[in-house]
Scaffold this active site. Sequence first.
Site, PDB file in Angstrom:
ATOM      1  N   TYR A 114     -13.146  52.356 -12.146  1.00 37.55           N
ATOM      2  CA  TYR A 114     -12.272  51.064 -11.721  1.00 37.55           C
ATOM      3  C   TYR A 114     -13.335  49.823 -11.935  1.00 37.55           C
ATOM      4  O   TYR A 114     -12.934  48.971 -12.761  1.00 37.55           O
ATOM      5  CB  TYR A 114     -11.918  51.117 -10.241  1.00 37.55           C
ATOM      6  CG  TYR A 114     -11.350  50.073  -9.806  1.00 37.55           C
ATOM      7  CD1 TYR A 114     -10.151  49.669 -10.297  1.00 37.55           C
ATOM      8  CD2 TYR A 114     -12.052  49.249  -8.723  1.00 37.55           C
ATOM      9  CE1 TYR A 114      -9.356  48.521  -9.475  1.00 37.55           C
ATOM     10  CE2 TYR A 114     -11.216  48.254  -8.152  1.00 37.55           C
ATOM     11  CZ  TYR A 114     -10.091  47.965  -8.799  1.00 37.55           C
ATOM     12  OH  TYR A 114      -9.500  46.853  -7.968  1.00 37.55           O
ATOM     13  N   LYS A 152     -12.828  46.806 -14.741  1.00 42.10           N
ATOM     14  CA  LYS A 152     -12.958  45.338 -14.284  1.00 42.10           C
ATOM     15  C   LYS A 152     -14.086  44.718 -15.080  1.00 42.10           C
ATOM     16  O   LYS A 152     -13.541  43.422 -15.441  1.00 42.10           O
ATOM     17  CB  LYS A 152     -12.761  45.375 -12.604  1.00 42.10           C
ATOM     18  CG  LYS A 152     -11.666  45.809 -12.019  1.00 42.10           C
ATOM     19  CD  LYS A 152     -10.556  45.317 -12.252  1.00 42.10           C
ATOM     20  CE  LYS A 152      -9.112  45.508 -11.517  1.00 42.10           C
ATOM     21  NZ  LYS A 152      -8.078  44.688 -11.873  1.00 42.10           N
ATOM     22  N   ASP A 178       7.142  48.570 -18.174  1.00 41.44           N
ATOM     23  CA  ASP A 178       6.056  49.428 -18.088  1.00 41.44           C
ATOM     24  C   ASP A 178       4.875  48.765 -18.934  1.00 41.44           C
ATOM     25  O   ASP A 178       4.911  48.408 -20.140  1.00 41.44           O
ATOM     26  CB  ASP A 178       6.153  50.887 -19.175  1.00 41.44           C
ATOM     27  CG  ASP A 178       4.819  51.665 -18.903  1.00 41.44           C
ATOM     28  OD1 ASP A 178       3.730  51.132 -18.521  1.00 41.44           O
ATOM     29  OD2 ASP A 178       5.236  52.715 -19.421  1.00 41.44           O
ATOM     30  N   GLY A 206       3.724  44.237 -12.185  1.00 38.56           N
ATOM     31  CA  GLY A 206       2.992  45.344 -10.902  1.00 38.56           C
ATOM     32  C   GLY A 206       3.369  44.473  -9.673  1.00 38.56           C
ATOM     33  O   GLY A 206       2.682  44.405  -8.578  1.00 38.56           O
ATOM     34  N   GLN A 240       0.668  46.087  -3.320  1.00 38.57           N
ATOM     35  CA  GLN A 240       0.235  45.359  -2.151  1.00 38.57           C
ATOM     36  C   GLN A 240       0.183  43.798  -2.365  1.00 38.57           C
ATOM     37  O   GLN A 240       0.633  42.996  -1.609  1.00 38.57           O
ATOM     38  CB  GLN A 240      -1.043  45.741  -1.610  1.00 38.57           C
ATOM     39  CG  GLN A 240      -1.658  45.279  -0.378  1.00 38.57           C
ATOM     40  CD  GLN A 240      -3.125  45.661  -0.011  1.00 38.57           C
ATOM     41  OE1 GLN A 240      -3.735  45.950  -0.837  1.00 38.57           O
ATOM     42  NE2 GLN A 240      -3.223  45.253   1.145  1.00 38.57           N
TER      43      GLN A 240
HETATM   44  P1  NAD Z   1      -1.174  48.332  -6.070  1.00 42.46           P
HETATM   45  O1  NAD Z   1      -1.483  49.819  -6.586  1.00 42.46           O
HETATM   46  O2  NAD Z   1      -0.628  48.231  -4.557  1.00 42.46           O
HETATM   47  O3  NAD Z   1       0.034  47.986  -6.953  1.00 42.46           O
HETATM   48  C1  NAD Z   1       0.140  48.160  -8.316  1.00 42.46           C
HETATM   49  C2  NAD Z   1       1.614  48.079  -8.774  1.00 42.46           C
HETATM   50  O4  NAD Z   1       1.492  48.225 -10.082  1.00 42.46           O
HETATM   51  C3  NAD Z   1       2.409  48.852  -8.112  1.00 42.46           C
HETATM   52  O5  NAD Z   1       3.605  48.508  -7.675  1.00 42.46           O
HETATM   53  C4  NAD Z   1       2.725  50.052  -9.406  1.00 42.46           C
HETATM   54  O6  NAD Z   1       3.870  50.605  -9.331  1.00 42.46           O
HETATM   55  C5  NAD Z   1       2.574  49.104 -10.480  1.00 42.46           C
HETATM   56  N1  NAD Z   1       2.313  49.772 -11.984  1.00 42.46           N
HETATM   57  C6  NAD Z   1       1.537  50.684 -12.199  1.00 42.46           C
HETATM   58  N2  NAD Z   1       1.298  50.958 -13.254  1.00 42.46           N
HETATM   59  C7  NAD Z   1       2.334  50.256 -13.844  1.00 42.46           C
HETATM   60  C8  NAD Z   1       2.734  50.090 -15.175  1.00 42.46           C
HETATM   61  N3  NAD Z   1       2.405  50.854 -16.209  1.00 42.46           N
HETATM   62  N4  NAD Z   1       3.619  49.069 -15.497  1.00 42.46           N
HETATM   63  C9  NAD Z   1       4.071  48.386 -14.436  1.00 42.46           C
HETATM   64  N5  NAD Z   1       3.584  48.514 -13.300  1.00 42.46           N
HETATM   65  C10 NAD Z   1       2.734  49.556 -13.100  1.00 42.46           C
HETATM   66  O7  NAD Z   1      -2.043  47.346  -6.315  1.00 42.46           O
HETATM   67  P2  NAD Z   1      -2.639  46.144  -5.631  1.00 42.46           P
HETATM   68  O8  NAD Z   1      -3.649  46.255  -4.553  1.00 42.46           O
HETATM   69  O9  NAD Z   1      -1.346  45.134  -5.364  1.00 42.46           O
HETATM   70  O10 NAD Z   1      -3.655  45.253  -6.894  1.00 42.46           O
HETATM   71  C11 NAD Z   1      -2.997  44.561  -7.955  1.00 42.46           C
HETATM   72  C12 NAD Z   1      -4.189  44.189  -8.601  1.00 42.46           C
HETATM   73  O11 NAD Z   1      -5.411  43.484  -7.881  1.00 42.46           O
HETATM   74  C13 NAD Z   1      -5.042  45.265  -9.486  1.00 42.46           C
HETATM   75  O12 NAD Z   1      -5.348  44.951 -10.713  1.00 42.46           O
HETATM   76  C14 NAD Z   1      -6.164  45.650  -8.625  1.00 42.46           C
HETATM   77  O13 NAD Z   1      -7.195  46.161  -9.306  1.00 42.46           O
HETATM   78  C15 NAD Z   1      -6.473  44.132  -7.978  1.00 42.46           C
HETATM   79  N6  NAD Z   1      -7.281  44.173  -6.911  1.00 42.46           N
HETATM   80  C16 NAD Z   1      -6.577  44.682  -5.572  1.00 42.46           C
HETATM   81  C17 NAD Z   1      -7.327  44.517  -4.522  1.00 42.46           C
HETATM   82  C18 NAD Z   1      -6.821  44.936  -3.266  1.00 42.46           C
HETATM   83  O14 NAD Z   1      -7.416  45.071  -2.162  1.00 42.46           O
HETATM   84  N7  NAD Z   1      -5.521  45.239  -2.984  1.00 42.46           N
HETATM   85  C19 NAD Z   1      -8.829  44.100  -4.574  1.00 42.46           C
HETATM   86  C20 NAD Z   1      -9.422  43.688  -5.809  1.00 42.46           C
HETATM   87  C21 NAD Z   1      -8.530  43.693  -6.676  1.00 42.46           C
HETATM   88  N1  SER Z   2      -9.384  47.098  -2.739  1.00 35.72           N
HETATM   89  C1  SER Z   2      -9.774  47.693  -3.961  1.00 35.72           C
HETATM   90  C2  SER Z   2     -10.249  49.064  -3.868  1.00 35.72           C
HETATM   91  O1  SER Z   2     -10.856  49.304  -2.904  1.00 35.72           O
HETATM   92  C3  SER Z   2     -11.243  46.733  -4.338  1.00 35.72           C
HETATM   93  O2  SER Z   2     -10.672  46.109  -5.546  1.00 35.72           O
HETATM   94  O3  SER Z   2     -10.160  49.877  -4.987  1.00 35.72           O
END
Ligand code: NAD
Ligand code: SER
Length: 312
Positions: free
Chosen positions: A142, A146, A52, A8, A12
């Site tokens: 979601y 989690k 994947d 992934g 972000q």
């Molecule tokens: P994002 O959506 O920006 O990135 C997720 C990435 O995973 C994408 O590049 C997507 O192409 C890839 N992906 C999706 N399905 C896939 C698969 N089957 N195989 C391989 N790659 C795949 O998400 P993020 O914001 O970077 O978040 C990453 C993790 O952190 C997630 O688990 C999210 O729940 C957690 N998180 C994020 C935030 C936030 O504010 N960004 C807050 C809390 C938790």
């Molecule tokens: N930034 C995330 C969301 O809004 C929190 O896990 O889904």
Amino acid sequence: MTKILVIGSCGQIGTELVLALRTKFGNQAVVAADLRDTCPEILQDGPYIKLDALDREQVRAYVIEQKIEQVYLLAALLSATAEKNPDFAWKLNMEGLFTILDLAKEGYLKKIFWPSSIAVFGPTTPADQTPQHTVMEPTTVYGISKQAGERWCEYYHNKFGVDVRSIRYPGLISYKSLPGGGTTDYAVDIFYKAKSEGKFTCFLSADTALPMMFMDDAIRGTIELMEAPAEKIKIRSAYNLAGCSFTPAELAQEIQALQPGFEINYAPDFRQAIADSWPNSIDDSHASKDWGWKAHFDTKAMVKVMLENVGL
Ligand code: NAD
Ligand code: SER
């Protein structure tokens, strides 16, 4: 050389995490993996594979053949996108985790990072300075995924000795990579609109307080947690972590202090109900006590860096 796989990696968090891990461990030590056919330019200084997370056999074969020692599993659907596709969100957010936990249980992986979220909390949780251990009744698919993931991480640690570590990230704010479908995304979009149009329409109401964090803090915290000696990690579900906390109106005020004339309007949509079910602020004293966590960016400092860098 410790070999690390970030699944992934084009999202972000993944984009910045891969860059930071490569700075620390060397470009060749950190393999970026995502669904895309080709590696984005920003990650081209090191290896990339199309992988994947839902293809259990492909992930197993890669980890075993390449002698990967650590996995950061970031692939997931975030809160707003997950509400639109609950079945797939549950599948994606859970199945990839079991593949990685099983690889660690079988001794192929030494350490795992899997992110949780403030979404594990719900409307019955105390909203201010939400404690580490408290009522958790999430109302989003979601948040349910989690919370279940946290329970499984702790279970695999207790039963099988798996070294899994996790953080309940707040909403993350960054300028190198865009957010991917969360309820906190407004706090990134607002900077792009401030710079390009001088005004912004927010999908949350003016007084919706949420826990947030600048990406630099999140990445530093993640690596500090992963580098801490195992005996210091007392919580194997996921640690509360706090950065800053603000409402859209407060964020707009901070932007106006540096960009007079910036305007904000409010048009709450379905994400309002999600935000209303989450905490206003987080108590992260366990992370501070156990492994020395401390945020560096408050709202003012984050706003300054964002306005200086967004859109460059
Ligand atoms: P994002 O959506 O920006 O990135 C997720 C990435 O995973 C994408 O590049 C997507 O192409 C890839 N992906 C999706 N399905 C896939 C698969 N089957 N195989 C391989 N790659 C795949 O998400 P993020 O914001 O970077 O978040 C990453 C993790 O952190 C997630 O688990 C999210 O729940 C957690 N998180 C994020 C935030 C936030 O504010 N960004 C807050 C809390 C938790
Ligand atoms: N930034 C995330 C969301 O809004 C929190 O896990 O889904």
